[in-house]
Scaffold this active site. Structure first.
Site, PDB file in Angstrom:
ATOM      1  N   LYS A 109      80.932  34.647-104.504  1.00  0.00           N
ATOM      2  CA  LYS A 109      82.111  34.681-105.379  1.00  0.00           C
ATOM      3  C   LYS A 109      83.388  34.295-104.650  1.00  0.00           C
ATOM      4  O   LYS A 109      83.554  34.591-103.471  1.00  0.00           O
ATOM      5  CB  LYS A 109      82.294  36.101-105.947  1.00  0.00           C
ATOM      6  CG  LYS A 109      81.254  36.467-106.978  1.00  0.00           C
ATOM      7  CD  LYS A 109      81.593  37.780-107.652  1.00  0.00           C
ATOM      8  CE  LYS A 109      80.569  38.107-108.738  1.00  0.00           C
ATOM      9  NZ  LYS A 109      80.800  39.420-109.349  1.00  0.00           N
ATOM     10  N   SER A 132      85.591  41.059-115.345  1.00  0.00           N
ATOM     11  CA  SER A 132      86.693  40.704-114.443  1.00  0.00           C
ATOM     12  C   SER A 132      86.915  39.202-114.448  1.00  0.00           C
ATOM     13  O   SER A 132      88.052  38.726-114.440  1.00  0.00           O
ATOM     14  CB  SER A 132      86.400  41.188-113.025  1.00  0.00           C
ATOM     15  OG  SER A 132      86.288  42.584-112.991  1.00  0.00           O
TER      16      SER A 132
HETATM   17  O1  PNS Z   1      80.587  43.369-109.126  1.00  0.00           O
HETATM   18  P1  PNS Z   1      79.450  42.672-108.460  1.00  0.00           P
HETATM   19  O2  PNS Z   1      79.884  41.299-108.004  1.00  0.00           O
HETATM   20  O3  PNS Z   1      78.206  42.672-109.280  1.00  0.00           O
HETATM   21  O4  PNS Z   1      79.134  43.489-107.134  1.00  0.00           O
HETATM   22  C1  PNS Z   1      78.176  43.005-106.267  1.00  0.00           C
HETATM   23  C2  PNS Z   1      78.077  43.875-105.011  1.00  0.00           C
HETATM   24  C3  PNS Z   1      79.370  43.888-104.241  1.00  0.00           C
HETATM   25  C4  PNS Z   1      77.721  45.285-105.426  1.00  0.00           C
HETATM   26  C5  PNS Z   1      76.922  43.248-104.211  1.00  0.00           C
HETATM   27  O5  PNS Z   1      77.238  41.919-103.927  1.00  0.00           O
HETATM   28  C6  PNS Z   1      76.620  44.013-102.949  1.00  0.00           C
HETATM   29  O6  PNS Z   1      75.926  45.012-103.002  1.00  0.00           O
HETATM   30  N1  PNS Z   1      77.172  43.530-101.824  1.00  0.00           N
HETATM   31  C7  PNS Z   1      76.896  44.120-100.537  1.00  0.00           C
HETATM   32  C8  PNS Z   1      75.912  43.212 -99.767  1.00  0.00           C
HETATM   33  C9  PNS Z   1      74.489  43.461-100.226  1.00  0.00           C
HETATM   34  O7  PNS Z   1      73.937  44.547-100.100  1.00  0.00           O
HETATM   35  N2  PNS Z   1      73.851  42.426-100.781  1.00  0.00           N
HETATM   36  C10 PNS Z   1      72.446  42.489-101.144  1.00  0.00           C
HETATM   37  C11 PNS Z   1      72.243  42.883-102.588  1.00  0.00           C
HETATM   38  S1  PNS Z   1      71.489  41.505-103.347  1.00  0.00           S
END
Ligand code: PNS
Length: 172
Positions: free
Chosen positions: A51, A137
């Site tokens: 993103k 968002s």
């Molecule tokens: O609001 P979102 O974009 O759905 O949030 C996504 C988020 C931040 C929760 C996700 O990208 C995340 O958990 N990021 C931390 C890195 C991680 O663990 N990635 C692996 C999960 S696929």
């Protein structure tokens, strides 16, 4: 006899993760409902590397902290690496996320399966209430960048921050 409407899961800490770019009334509704079920809720502000964010990491953490300051038992923390490592470090037993429509479900199902495979953590999906089911968002950013009014969907401080950011970025 205990009232099932009032009972909480004993000693369970939940994590509500997200990008929160910016945090909306829909996010806050999910966090409030998680806080009504679990003893403690940590709102975990993360990065999704796919993103492009409007607000930087520290700004998103500050806006989330402001938006949930009224909720007892709710704290905010940044995710520095994997969400599953964050949950382990904070001894959280469950991830709570909101879903609005089918594409959310498809995405969250896959994410929950990956997170469970990585660490065994469970994910609970809360359906959005109908009044907030259309808020995202990304759509609010699009409305704001095109001079639309998003004040009904976000807190006053988020609205002010979005307006300032759009003015800074787009010279309006
Ligand atoms: O609001 P979102 O974009 O759905 O949030 C996504 C988020 C931040 C929760 C996700 O990208 C995340 O958990 N990021 C931390 C890195 C991680 O663990 N990635 C692996 C999960 S696929």
């Amino acid at each position: 006899m205990s009232d099932p409407g009032q009972a909480k899961s004993a000693g369970v800490r939940a994590v509500c993760p997200g990008s929160f770019d910016p945090i909306t009334h829909g996010h806050v509704n999910i966090i409030e409902r998680a806080a009504a079920v679990f003893d403690e809720v940590i709102v975990a502000v993360g990065r999704n590397t796919t993103k492009n964010y409007l607000f930087d990491f520290d700004e998103r953490v500050a806006l989330v902290s402001d938006a949930v300051a009224h909720l007892p038992g709710v704290s905010v923390a940044p995710i520095e690496g994997l969400l599953t490592d964050f949950c382990a470090a904070h001894q959280a037993r469950v991830i709570v996320k909101g879903i609005r429509f089918g594409s959310d479900f498809d995405y969250e199902l896959q994410m929950s399966q990956i997170n469970r495979a990585l660490s065994g953590i469970e994910t609970i999906l809360l359906p959005a209430v109908s009044e907030y089911g259309m808020i995202s968002s990304s759509m609010l950013r699009e409305v704001a960048v095109n001079d639309g009014d998003i004040s009904q969907f976000v807190s006053q401080s988020v609205n002010a921050a979005v307006r300032a950011k759009v003015a800074e970025r787009h010279g309006r």
